[in-house]
Design an enzyme around this catalytic site. Structure first.
Site, PDB file in Angstrom:
ATOM      1  N   HIS A   1      -1.051  -2.988  -7.199  1.00 51.86           N
ATOM      2  CA  HIS A   1      -1.813  -2.612  -6.006  1.00 51.86           C
ATOM      3  C   HIS A   1      -3.319  -2.735  -6.267  1.00 51.86           C
ATOM      4  O   HIS A   1      -3.918  -1.849  -6.866  1.00 51.86           O
ATOM      5  CB  HIS A   1      -1.431  -1.166  -5.615  1.00 51.86           C
ATOM      6  N   GLU A  14      -3.570  -0.160  -9.194  1.00 50.12           N
ATOM      7  CA  GLU A  14      -2.559   0.900  -9.290  1.00 50.12           C
ATOM      8  C   GLU A  14      -1.232   0.182  -9.604  1.00 50.12           C
ATOM      9  O   GLU A  14      -0.768  -0.637  -8.810  1.00 50.12           O
ATOM     10  CB  GLU A  14      -2.492   1.636  -7.940  1.00 50.12           C
ATOM     11  N   ASN A  31      -3.039   5.866  -1.442  1.00 49.76           N
ATOM     12  CA  ASN A  31      -2.980   6.030   0.011  1.00 49.76           C
ATOM     13  C   ASN A  31      -2.409   7.364   0.460  1.00 49.76           C
ATOM     14  O   ASN A  31      -2.614   7.772   1.595  1.00 49.76           O
ATOM     15  CB  ASN A  31      -2.231   4.861   0.634  1.00 49.76           C
ATOM     16  N   SER A  61       0.818  -1.212   0.000  1.00 42.25           N
ATOM     17  CA  SER A  61       0.000   0.000   0.000  1.00 42.25           C
ATOM     18  C   SER A  61       0.852   1.262   0.000  1.00 42.25           C
ATOM     19  O   SER A  61       0.337   2.344  -0.280  1.00 42.25           O
ATOM     20  CB  SER A  61      -0.862   0.040   1.260  1.00 42.25           C
TER      21      SER A  61
HETATM   22  N1  CAA Z   1     -15.960  -9.779  -1.704  1.00 38.80           N
HETATM   23  C1  CAA Z   1     -16.619  -9.947  -2.850  1.00 38.80           C
HETATM   24  N2  CAA Z   1     -17.706  -9.255  -3.197  1.00 38.80           N
HETATM   25  C2  CAA Z   1     -18.182  -8.364  -2.321  1.00 38.80           C
HETATM   26  C3  CAA Z   1     -17.563  -8.141  -1.082  1.00 38.80           C
HETATM   27  C4  CAA Z   1     -16.410  -8.901  -0.780  1.00 38.80           C
HETATM   28  N3  CAA Z   1     -15.739  -8.766   0.368  1.00 38.80           N
HETATM   29  N4  CAA Z   1     -18.263  -7.188  -0.412  1.00 38.80           N
HETATM   30  C5  CAA Z   1     -19.270  -6.821  -1.215  1.00 38.80           C
HETATM   31  N5  CAA Z   1     -19.232  -7.523  -2.361  1.00 38.80           N
HETATM   32  C6  CAA Z   1     -20.111  -7.365  -3.536  1.00 38.80           C
HETATM   33  C7  CAA Z   1     -21.545  -7.714  -3.260  1.00 38.80           C
HETATM   34  O1  CAA Z   1     -21.813  -9.063  -3.551  1.00 38.80           O
HETATM   35  C8  CAA Z   1     -22.289  -6.799  -4.225  1.00 38.80           C
HETATM   36  O2  CAA Z   1     -22.244  -7.355  -5.529  1.00 38.80           O
HETATM   37  P1  CAA Z   1     -23.278  -6.911  -6.688  1.00 38.80           P
HETATM   38  O3  CAA Z   1     -23.090  -5.459  -6.958  1.00 38.80           O
HETATM   39  O4  CAA Z   1     -22.814  -7.764  -7.809  1.00 38.80           O
HETATM   40  O5  CAA Z   1     -24.630  -7.220  -6.180  1.00 38.80           O
HETATM   41  C9  CAA Z   1     -21.426  -5.543  -4.277  1.00 38.80           C
HETATM   42  O6  CAA Z   1     -20.132  -5.951  -3.833  1.00 38.80           O
HETATM   43  C10 CAA Z   1     -21.972  -4.480  -3.364  1.00 38.80           C
HETATM   44  O7  CAA Z   1     -22.067  -5.043  -2.065  1.00 38.80           O
HETATM   45  P2  CAA Z   1     -23.224  -4.756  -1.027  1.00 38.80           P
HETATM   46  O8  CAA Z   1     -24.490  -4.409  -1.742  1.00 38.80           O
HETATM   47  O9  CAA Z   1     -23.255  -5.850  -0.019  1.00 38.80           O
HETATM   48  O10 CAA Z   1     -22.691  -3.538  -0.203  1.00 38.80           O
HETATM   49  P3  CAA Z   1     -22.358  -2.106  -0.654  1.00 38.80           P
HETATM   50  O11 CAA Z   1     -23.179  -1.635  -1.773  1.00 38.80           O
HETATM   51  O12 CAA Z   1     -22.317  -1.354   0.608  1.00 38.80           O
HETATM   52  O13 CAA Z   1     -20.856  -2.236  -1.225  1.00 38.80           O
HETATM   53  C11 CAA Z   1     -18.534  -2.098  -0.949  1.00 38.80           C
HETATM   54  C12 CAA Z   1     -19.815  -2.752  -0.459  1.00 38.80           C
HETATM   55  C13 CAA Z   1     -18.256  -2.541  -2.385  1.00 38.80           C
HETATM   56  C14 CAA Z   1     -17.430  -2.575  -0.031  1.00 38.80           C
HETATM   57  C15 CAA Z   1     -18.720  -0.554  -0.925  1.00 38.80           C
HETATM   58  O14 CAA Z   1     -19.150  -0.164   0.362  1.00 38.80           O
HETATM   59  C16 CAA Z   1     -17.470   0.201  -1.259  1.00 38.80           C
HETATM   60  O15 CAA Z   1     -17.156   0.408  -2.419  1.00 38.80           O
HETATM   61  N6  CAA Z   1     -16.740   0.680  -0.229  1.00 38.80           N
HETATM   62  C17 CAA Z   1     -15.506   1.406  -0.408  1.00 38.80           C
HETATM   63  C18 CAA Z   1     -14.392   0.439  -0.715  1.00 38.80           C
HETATM   64  C19 CAA Z   1     -13.077   1.134  -0.902  1.00 38.80           C
HETATM   65  O16 CAA Z   1     -12.928   2.332  -0.832  1.00 38.80           O
HETATM   66  N7  CAA Z   1     -12.032   0.328  -1.122  1.00 38.80           N
HETATM   67  C20 CAA Z   1     -10.684   0.795  -1.215  1.00 38.80           C
HETATM   68  C21 CAA Z   1     -10.025   0.663   0.122  1.00 38.80           C
HETATM   69  S1  CAA Z   1      -8.367   1.291   0.103  1.00 38.80           S
HETATM   70  C22 CAA Z   1      -7.466   0.063  -0.581  1.00 38.80           C
HETATM   71  O17 CAA Z   1      -7.936  -0.988  -0.888  1.00 38.80           O
HETATM   72  C23 CAA Z   1      -6.014   0.347  -0.783  1.00 38.80           C
HETATM   73  C24 CAA Z   1      -5.109   0.180   0.382  1.00 38.80           C
HETATM   74  O18 CAA Z   1      -3.916   0.023   0.120  1.00 38.80           O
HETATM   75  C25 CAA Z   1      -5.543   0.273   1.767  1.00 38.80           C
HETATM   76  P1  NAD Z   2      -3.716  -9.526   6.240  1.00 37.79           P
HETATM   77  O1  NAD Z   2      -3.159  -9.283   7.594  1.00 37.79           O
HETATM   78  O2  NAD Z   2      -5.195  -9.668   6.086  1.00 37.79           O
HETATM   79  O3  NAD Z   2      -3.049 -10.831   5.591  1.00 37.79           O
HETATM   80  C1  NAD Z   2      -1.669 -11.054   5.530  1.00 37.79           C
HETATM   81  C2  NAD Z   2      -1.420 -12.563   5.460  1.00 37.79           C
HETATM   82  O4  NAD Z   2      -0.033 -12.786   5.202  1.00 37.79           O
HETATM   83  C3  NAD Z   2      -1.751 -13.297   6.763  1.00 37.79           C
HETATM   84  O5  NAD Z   2      -2.664 -14.340   6.467  1.00 37.79           O
HETATM   85  C4  NAD Z   2      -0.403 -13.847   7.245  1.00 37.79           C
HETATM   86  O6  NAD Z   2      -0.508 -15.114   7.879  1.00 37.79           O
HETATM   87  C5  NAD Z   2       0.377 -13.944   5.941  1.00 37.79           C
HETATM   88  N1  NAD Z   2       1.833 -13.896   6.072  1.00 37.79           N
HETATM   89  C6  NAD Z   2       2.590 -13.173   6.939  1.00 37.79           C
HETATM   90  N2  NAD Z   2       3.905 -13.341   6.649  1.00 37.79           N
HETATM   91  C7  NAD Z   2       3.979 -14.189   5.599  1.00 37.79           C
HETATM   92  C8  NAD Z   2       5.060 -14.751   4.842  1.00 37.79           C
HETATM   93  N3  NAD Z   2       6.326 -14.446   5.109  1.00 37.79           N
HETATM   94  N4  NAD Z   2       4.773 -15.590   3.823  1.00 37.79           N
HETATM   95  C9  NAD Z   2       3.471 -15.915   3.530  1.00 37.79           C
HETATM   96  N5  NAD Z   2       2.421 -15.410   4.213  1.00 37.79           N
HETATM   97  C10 NAD Z   2       2.659 -14.558   5.221  1.00 37.79           C
HETATM   98  O7  NAD Z   2      -3.168  -8.335   5.334  1.00 37.79           O
HETATM   99  P2  NAD Z   2      -3.845  -7.684   4.030  1.00 37.79           P
HETATM  100  O8  NAD Z   2      -4.825  -6.649   4.457  1.00 37.79           O
HETATM  101  O9  NAD Z   2      -4.254  -8.754   3.102  1.00 37.79           O
HETATM  102  O10 NAD Z   2      -2.605  -6.866   3.422  1.00 37.79           O
HETATM  103  C11 NAD Z   2      -1.609  -7.502   2.634  1.00 37.79           C
HETATM  104  C12 NAD Z   2      -0.863  -6.458   1.844  1.00 37.79           C
HETATM  105  O11 NAD Z   2      -1.791  -5.798   0.960  1.00 37.79           O
HETATM  106  C13 NAD Z   2      -0.234  -5.329   2.675  1.00 37.79           C
HETATM  107  O12 NAD Z   2       0.954  -4.926   2.069  1.00 37.79           O
HETATM  108  C14 NAD Z   2      -1.291  -4.237   2.619  1.00 37.79           C
HETATM  109  O13 NAD Z   2      -0.760  -2.953   2.847  1.00 37.79           O
HETATM  110  C15 NAD Z   2      -1.777  -4.387   1.193  1.00 37.79           C
HETATM  111  N6  NAD Z   2      -3.121  -3.888   0.919  1.00 37.79           N
HETATM  112  C16 NAD Z   2      -4.096  -4.005   1.855  1.00 37.79           C
HETATM  113  C17 NAD Z   2      -5.358  -3.515   1.554  1.00 37.79           C
HETATM  114  C18 NAD Z   2      -6.481  -3.637   2.553  1.00 37.79           C
HETATM  115  O14 NAD Z   2      -7.488  -2.953   2.370  1.00 37.79           O
HETATM  116  N7  NAD Z   2      -6.370  -4.471   3.572  1.00 37.79           N
HETATM  117  C19 NAD Z   2      -5.638  -2.954   0.300  1.00 37.79           C
HETATM  118  C20 NAD Z   2      -4.602  -2.891  -0.657  1.00 37.79           C
HETATM  119  C21 NAD Z   2      -3.341  -3.344  -0.332  1.00 37.79           C
END
Ligand code: CAA
Ligand code: NAD
Length: 285
Positions: free
Chosen positions: A141, A153, A191, A120
């Site tokens: 990503h 990404e 991020n 991330s």
């Molecule tokens: N896995 C698979 N499918 C899923 C799911 C999951 N965990 N959660 C929801 N879905 C599917 C549902 O089946 C549904 O499918 P259809 O459209 O085909 O019917 C669809 O997604 C919408 O789900 P819901 O109606 O249950 O719920 P919702 O409308 O509230 O949507 C959500 C859920 C898609 C999570 C929505 O709330 C959303 O887009 N949230 C924001 C997500 C976001 O911002 N993600 C980025 C996070 S940052 C990141 O990932 C990067 C990082 O490095 C941290």
């Molecule tokens: P998580 O904690 O849900 O899962 C990580 C998994 O890796 C665990 O099951 C752990 O047992 C396993 N693990 C730890 N060390 C290991 C090793 N050496 N070899 C094999 N497996 C190992 O974490 P996550 O949320 O899936 O995040 C994973 C990566 O993806 C991170 O770099 C995170 O920043 C990135 N990411 C996370 C998100 C998010 O929304 N959670 C979105 C995009 C990217």
């Protein structure tokens, strides 16, 4: 290079989603986790999410079975990376863990295998420098939840070559995603922009500006976000949010990225969000 086999290292929140879309698109998938329990949970999550697609008639039951059969599980990354064209790392957001894993992948994978990280925020250039093939190391990503979110990404490290970038862009499209190429800076685009918003929401909670539900509702209804920032932090994982903010703070050297003390407190308590059943909200299953 056309990619038809992938090792996904880490079977947690992101790893099982990446394995899901890869298997659904016809790739042979080696899903690896150091924890056998995480592998079991990862497979159960994929099964449940594919069932949902079958119910909605987006996939037939036969297609689901065939996709599940394409996923093999491993506990040893060295074994799992044999014979694959791409490895996608999705282990926790801690640089030292990733550096060690990329050392192993570099030693064990075939010379043409592309090594991608789903990090991330951590520098792709620094991860690549731990390998003998920096031109074949790249950021891939995915966003959470992977089966739903369209973006990948694609992050070029300083040494990533055009052929590697093109293969990963092509594969992302084959997985039904839209790839966007960005350069390697802390937190990339996603991020760098998202985490300050989440952090600010936690500060607002800590300072008593409003309660959890009020903060989330303001952002949902006021800004049309699909979920509020605190619910989104729970979805991402509060440990992951904290790790990302620490990278932004350290690498950009600016206090505007300092992680909120309340976020640290939740992580210290083991309140990690959905994956632990409790974060800013609580989750039954
Ligand atoms: N896995 C698979 N499918 C899923 C799911 C999951 N965990 N959660 C929801 N879905 C599917 C549902 O089946 C549904 O499918 P259809 O459209 O085909 O019917 C669809 O997604 C919408 O789900 P819901 O109606 O249950 O719920 P919702 O409308 O509230 O949507 C959500 C859920 C898609 C999570 C929505 O709330 C959303 O887009 N949230 C924001 C997500 C976001 O911002 N993600 C980025 C996070 S940052 C990141 O990932 C990067 C990082 O490095 C941290
Ligand atoms: P998580 O904690 O849900 O899962 C990580 C998994 O890796 C665990 O099951 C752990 O047992 C396993 N693990 C730890 N060390 C290991 C090793 N050496 N070899 C094999 N497996 C190992 O974490 P996550 O949320 O899936 O995040 C994973 C990566 O993806 C991170 O770099 C995170 O920043 C990135 N990411 C996370 C998100 C998010 O929304 N959670 C979105 C995009 C990217």
């Amino acid at each position: 290079m056309t990619i038809d086999s992938v090792a996904v290292i880490g079977g947690g929140t992101m790893g099982n989603g990446i394995a899901h879309v890869s298997a659904q698109s016809g790739l042979q998938v080696h899903m690896v986790d150091v924890s056998a329990e995480a592998l079991e949970q990862g497979l159960a999550t994929i099964d449940r999410n594919m069932d949902r697609q079958v119910k909605k008639e987006r996939m037939t039951a036969q297609e689901k079975e065939a996709a599940m059969r394409r996923i093999q599980t491993f506990t040893d990354p060295a074994e799992a990376v044999q014979g694959v064209q791409l490895a996608v790392e999705a282990i926790p957001e801690r640089a030292e863990l990733k550096y060690e894993l990329f050392g192993t992948l570099d030693r064990e994978a075939g010379p043409d295998t592309i090594l991608a990280s789903n990090t991330s925020s951590i520098s792709i250039t620094e991860i690549a420098a731990r390998t003998s093939r920096p031109e074949k190391v790249i950021g891939m990503h995915f966003m959470n939840p992977v089966p739903v979110m369209k973006l990948v990404e694609v992050i070029r490290g300083l040494a990533t070559d055009d052929a590697t970038t093109e293969s990963v862009m092509q594969l992302s499209r084959a997985l039904g995603k839209i790839p966007v190429e960005v350069n390697d800076y802390p937190g990339f685009v996603s991020n760098r922009v998202l985490m300050p918003m989440i952090n600010e929401a936690v500060f607002a909670l800590m300072e008593g500006v409003a309660e959890v539900d009020a903060i989330d509702t303001v952002m949902k209804l006021g800004m049309n976000h699909p979920m509020g920032p605190l619910a989104l932090a729970d979805l991402i994982g509060l440990d992951t949010c904290l790790n990302i903010l620490e990278v932004l703070h350290r690498e950009l050297g600016d206090d505007r990225y300092r992680p909120c003390p309340l976020l640290r407190k939740y992580v210290a308590a083991g309140w990690l969000g959905r994956k632990s059943g409790r974060g800013f909200h609580t989750y039954e299953d």
